[in-house]
Design a protein around this motif. Structure first.
Motif, PDB file in Angstrom:
ATOM      1  N   GLU A  86      62.383  39.289   4.436  1.00 46.72           N
ATOM      2  CA  GLU A  86      61.385  40.341   3.970  1.00 46.72           C
ATOM      3  C   GLU A  86      59.958  39.881   3.971  1.00 46.72           C
ATOM      4  OE1 GLU A  86      62.349  42.591   0.617  1.00 46.72           O
ATOM      5  OE2 GLU A  86      63.960  43.680   1.515  1.00 46.72           O
ATOM      6  N   ASP A  87      59.849  38.670   3.352  1.00 48.27           N
ATOM      7  CA  ASP A  87      58.528  37.869   3.632  1.00 48.27           C
ATOM      8  C   ASP A  87      57.759  37.503   4.939  1.00 48.27           C
ATOM      9  OD1 ASP A  87      58.501  37.790   0.828  1.00 48.27           O
ATOM     10  OD2 ASP A  87      58.857  36.198   0.448  1.00 48.27           O
ATOM     11  N   ASP A  88      58.691  37.078   5.661  1.00 48.34           N
ATOM     12  CA  ASP A  88      58.300  36.896   7.034  1.00 48.34           C
ATOM     13  C   ASP A  88      57.746  38.048   8.008  1.00 48.34           C
ATOM     14  OD1 ASP A  88      58.614  34.032   6.424  1.00 48.34           O
ATOM     15  OD2 ASP A  88      60.407  33.862   7.534  1.00 48.34           O
ATOM     16  N   ALA A  89      58.663  39.189   7.666  1.00 48.41           N
ATOM     17  CA  ALA A  89      58.657  40.238   8.509  1.00 48.41           C
ATOM     18  C   ALA A  89      57.228  40.942   8.141  1.00 48.41           C
ATOM     19  CB  ALA A  89      59.805  41.192   8.362  1.00 48.41           C
ATOM     20  N   SER A  90      57.135  40.760   6.795  1.00 44.89           N
ATOM     21  CA  SER A  90      55.831  41.422   6.366  1.00 44.89           C
ATOM     22  C   SER A  90      54.574  40.873   6.618  1.00 44.89           C
ATOM     23  CB  SER A  90      55.857  41.174   4.722  1.00 44.89           C
ATOM     24  OG  SER A  90      54.700  41.483   3.969  1.00 44.89           O
ATOM     25  N   ALA A  91      54.697  39.386   6.685  1.00 45.72           N
ATOM     26  CA  ALA A  91      53.600  38.725   7.131  1.00 45.72           C
ATOM     27  C   ALA A  91      53.354  38.823   8.440  1.00 45.72           C
ATOM     28  CB  ALA A  91      53.769  37.195   6.829  1.00 45.72           C
ATOM     29  N   ALA A  92      54.502  38.885   9.416  1.00 46.35           N
ATOM     30  CA  ALA A  92      54.157  38.904  10.955  1.00 46.35           C
ATOM     31  C   ALA A  92      53.772  40.398  11.115  1.00 46.35           C
ATOM     32  CB  ALA A  92      55.454  38.628  11.403  1.00 46.35           C
ATOM     33  N   ALA A  93      54.156  41.433  10.513  1.00 44.34           N
ATOM     34  CA  ALA A  93      53.766  42.673  10.846  1.00 44.34           C
ATOM     35  C   ALA A  93      52.167  42.889  10.514  1.00 44.34           C
ATOM     36  CB  ALA A  93      54.217  43.732   9.722  1.00 44.34           C
ATOM     37  N   VAL A  94      51.496  42.174   9.457  1.00 39.94           N
ATOM     38  CA  VAL A  94      50.119  42.094   9.400  1.00 39.94           C
ATOM     39  C   VAL A  94      49.410  41.098  10.438  1.00 39.94           C
ATOM     40  CG1 VAL A  94      48.333  41.482   7.821  1.00 39.94           C
ATOM     41  CG2 VAL A  94      50.114  42.788   6.865  1.00 39.94           C
ATOM     42  N   SER A  95      50.119  40.067  10.800  1.00 42.03           N
ATOM     43  CA  SER A  95      49.170  39.332  11.732  1.00 42.03           C
ATOM     44  C   SER A  95      49.332  39.755  12.962  1.00 42.03           C
ATOM     45  CB  SER A  95      49.879  37.751  11.557  1.00 42.03           C
ATOM     46  OG  SER A  95      50.864  37.632  12.562  1.00 42.03           O
ATOM     47  N   ASN A  96      50.401  40.514  13.489  1.00 45.50           N
ATOM     48  CA  ASN A  96      50.372  41.129  14.711  1.00 45.50           C
ATOM     49  C   ASN A  96      49.480  42.117  14.953  1.00 45.50           C
ATOM     50  OD1 ASN A  96      52.520  39.388  15.601  1.00 45.50           O
ATOM     51  ND2 ASN A  96      53.908  41.267  15.356  1.00 45.50           N
ATOM     52  N   MET A  97      48.821  42.690  13.688  1.00 44.43           N
ATOM     53  CA  MET A  97      47.741  43.809  14.000  1.00 44.43           C
ATOM     54  C   MET A  97      46.328  43.141  14.152  1.00 44.43           C
ATOM     55  SD  MET A  97      48.826  46.423  13.215  1.00 44.43           S
ATOM     56  CE  MET A  97      48.860  48.044  12.078  1.00 44.43           C
ATOM     57  N   GLY A  98      46.183  41.699  14.217  1.00 42.12           N
ATOM     58  CA  GLY A  98      45.160  41.049  14.473  1.00 42.12           C
ATOM     59  C   GLY A  98      43.811  41.407  13.401  1.00 42.12           C
ATOM     60  N   ASP A  99      42.586  41.246  13.712  1.00 49.64           N
ATOM     61  CA  ASP A  99      41.471  41.171  12.753  1.00 49.64           C
ATOM     62  C   ASP A  99      41.359  42.511  12.378  1.00 49.64           C
ATOM     63  OD1 ASP A  99      39.103  40.950  11.407  1.00 49.64           O
ATOM     64  OD2 ASP A  99      38.094  40.175  13.063  1.00 49.64           O
ATOM     65  N   PRO A 100      41.383  42.650  11.129  1.00 48.63           N
ATOM     66  CA  PRO A 100      41.289  44.314  10.654  1.00 48.63           C
ATOM     67  C   PRO A 100      39.887  44.504  10.726  1.00 48.63           C
ATOM     68  CG  PRO A 100      41.326  42.458   8.674  1.00 48.63           C
ATOM     69  CD  PRO A 100      41.723  41.660   9.959  1.00 48.63           C
ATOM     70  N   VAL A 101      38.808  43.676  10.472  1.00 54.81           N
ATOM     71  CA  VAL A 101      37.330  44.075  10.527  1.00 54.81           C
ATOM     72  C   VAL A 101      36.949  44.450  12.009  1.00 54.81           C
ATOM     73  CG1 VAL A 101      34.998  43.038  10.321  1.00 54.81           C
ATOM     74  CG2 VAL A 101      36.837  42.416   8.450  1.00 54.81           C
ATOM     75  N   GLU A 102      37.291  43.927  13.059  1.00 52.24           N
ATOM     76  CA  GLU A 102      37.347  44.141  14.296  1.00 52.24           C
ATOM     77  C   GLU A 102      37.851  45.399  14.593  1.00 52.24           C
ATOM     78  OE1 GLU A 102      38.755  42.748  18.532  1.00 52.24           O
ATOM     79  OE2 GLU A 102      38.958  41.252  16.984  1.00 52.24           O
ATOM     80  N   ALA A 103      39.066  45.819  14.205  1.00 54.65           N
ATOM     81  CA  ALA A 103      39.676  47.119  14.537  1.00 54.65           C
ATOM     82  C   ALA A 103      38.922  48.118  13.561  1.00 54.65           C
ATOM     83  CB  ALA A 103      41.340  47.136  13.889  1.00 54.65           C
ATOM     84  N   GLY A 104      38.407  47.859  12.477  1.00 52.27           N
ATOM     85  CA  GLY A 104      37.610  48.826  11.655  1.00 52.27           C
ATOM     86  C   GLY A 104      36.456  49.278  12.370  1.00 52.27           C
ATOM     87  N   ARG A 105      35.700  48.229  12.664  1.00 53.95           N
ATOM     88  CA  ARG A 105      34.517  48.420  13.362  1.00 53.95           C
ATOM     89  C   ARG A 105      34.610  49.449  14.631  1.00 53.95           C
ATOM     90  NH1 ARG A 105      31.542  42.740  12.301  1.00 53.95           N
ATOM     91  NH2 ARG A 105      31.259  43.070  10.237  1.00 53.95           N
ATOM     92  N   ALA A 106      35.500  48.978  15.319  1.00 51.50           N
ATOM     93  CA  ALA A 106      35.928  49.722  16.521  1.00 51.50           C
ATOM     94  C   ALA A 106      36.098  51.507  16.141  1.00 51.50           C
ATOM     95  CB  ALA A 106      36.943  49.132  17.412  1.00 51.50           C
ATOM     96  N   LEU A 107      36.903  51.369  15.140  1.00 49.78           N
ATOM     97  CA  LEU A 107      37.317  52.721  14.972  1.00 49.78           C
ATOM     98  C   LEU A 107      36.030  53.716  14.330  1.00 49.78           C
ATOM     99  CD1 LEU A 107      40.370  52.007  12.643  1.00 49.78           C
ATOM    100  CD2 LEU A 107      40.430  53.647  14.361  1.00 49.78           C
ATOM    101  N   ASN A 108      35.102  52.817  13.626  1.00 48.84           N
ATOM    102  CA  ASN A 108      33.894  53.273  13.122  1.00 48.84           C
ATOM    103  C   ASN A 108      33.137  54.111  14.294  1.00 48.84           C
ATOM    104  OD1 ASN A 108      31.871  53.861  11.003  1.00 48.84           O
ATOM    105  ND2 ASN A 108      30.696  52.270  11.802  1.00 48.84           N
ATOM    106  N   ARG A 109      33.396  53.383  15.415  1.00 49.78           N
ATOM    107  CA  ARG A 109      32.214  53.875  16.519  1.00 49.78           C
ATOM    108  C   ARG A 109      32.968  55.223  17.107  1.00 49.78           C
ATOM    109  NH1 ARG A 109      31.745  48.316  17.596  1.00 49.78           N
ATOM    110  NH2 ARG A 109      33.581  48.136  18.813  1.00 49.78           N
TER     111      ARG A 109
END
Lengths: 256, 113
Positions: free
Chosen positions: A55-78
């Motif tokens: 569970e711990d590994d899956a939870s961490a991997a799910a987040v890290s596969n997402m990449g940088d949240p700030v980069e995604a957030g800024r792109a969404l903002n556009r």
């Protein structure tokens, strides 16, 4: 340690989700974005668990596969432009206003929508300090009462013997002369007809709808039923609401 | 593995439109399909998918809606619009022109040796 894992998972995810939506300037779109990302994390987590990760590994991997949240957030903002977003929102409300301007009921519905959108409706609050919730008896009974509608939602039984009553009150849409809530006394008695002490725990007003929570600190354990009375018994006997709720089976309600 | 942002950036919309022509999908499904079909060649950060989808929606190429999956969970699905279908045809043509041109150069070079 399943509870700790869930906590950890939620914290990981919460941090990521917070970081994404923080970049989106048009606030009304944040909730949908957060939901979409949260559902993605949940799907990714399930798949990684199926692949055999803890569970711990899956939870961490799910987040890290997402990449940088700030980069995604800024792109969404556009693509969630605040100016266009507000113009669209305002135009939509003007259109609804114009279309519905001759229907009072529609007004009431829109009013509820506005109130809901503004986040005024908060609903019930959790009750703490009475141990674990043992059972929830869903009542689901609506009563039209003197221009107001009472919706008795549920009765909750707690570990230490406390009994909580949850109901909503709102102005009837067709008889909307009066807003605000009625604070009429609620009386609870046990199956033998003995009156029990009740305290008004909380009243959360959500504009047109008010959420009421009453607590009886010591309801006799293993009771089969609870008798609910609403209204001023000595003043308006005819207006009293009185009915019994079966506590033994969920959702079963005894006839008056 | 191809991680070049420029390359992927240019063809992402084309790939998404092509996938959505076959079937309406939600975000996680799209990621899985792209990974499966490209034999994991395309591994972009999953969080960057949604900005692209949302941009495509504000450009009118796709339309999102909430629907229950087979497992009973509700997800945000994306459906290609008429404008999206036209865009796909145009993008496909551009892509073919581009790969043809690259092939000509590469083959030409090989013959020249």
């Amino acid at each position: 340690m399943p509870s700790e894992t869930v906590q950890n998972e939620n914290n990981n995810w919460k941090e990521y989700l917070d970081a994404v939506v923080r970049e989106v300037k048009f606030r009304p779109d944040r909730a949908d974005i957060r939901r979409e990302y949260e559902e993605h994390l949940s799907d990714a987590f399930d798949a990684l668990r199926e692949d055999g990760l803890s569970e711990d590994d899956a939870s961490a991997a799910a987040v890290s596969n997402m990449g940088d949240p700030v980069e995604a957030g800024r792109a969404l903002n556009r693509s969630h432009n605040p100016m266009l977003g507000w113009i669209e929102t305002i135009l939509r409300w003007i259109l609804i206003f114009v279309l519905c301007s001759s229907f009072p009921i529609a007004y009431a519905v829109i009013g509820l929508g506005v109130v809901n959108t503004l986040g005024v409706i908060r609903g019930y609050s959790d009750v703490e300090g009475h141990g674990e919730l043992i059972r929830t008896v869903v009542v689901g009974r609506s009563i039209d009462w003197d221009g107001r509608v009472l919706s008795i939602d549920e009765i909750r039984l707690y570990e230490d013997g406390a009994l909580e009553l949850r109901y909503r009150s709102r102005a009837s849409l067709l008889n909307s002369g009066r807003l605000g809530s009625y604070d009429l006394p609620v009386r609870l008695s046990d199956e033998n007809g003995t009156l029990r002490d009740v305290s008004n725990l909380s009243k959360t007003s959500g504009g047109l709808i008010t959420y009421h929570q009453f607590l009886c600190k010591a309801f006799p354990p293993d009771s089969k039923a609870v008798q609910i009375e609403y209204g001023y018994a000595h003043l308006y006997k005819a207006h009293m609401i009185r009915f019994a709720v079966d506590l033994t089976a969920t959702g079963k309600e005894a006839a008056e | 593995m191809i991680n070049d942002k420029g390359l992927l950036g240019g063809s992402t919309v084309l790939m998404l439109l092509a996938l959505l022509t076959e079937e309406d999908c939600y975000g996680y499904e799209i990621i899985r399909r792209i990974a499966d079909r490209s034999d994991d060649a395309f591994q972009f950060k999953e969080g960057t998918l949604y900005p692209v989808l949302h941009k495509m929606e504000s450009d009118g190429l796709v339309k999102s809606y909430r629907k229950e999956t087979e497992n009973g969970k509700t997800r945000t699905y994306y459906r290609i619009t008429d404008r999206g279908a036209k865009e796909l045809a145009a993008e496909r043509e551009k892509w073919n022109e581009f790969t043809n041109a690259v092939n000509k150069v590469v083959r030409g070079g090989a013959y020249a040796v």
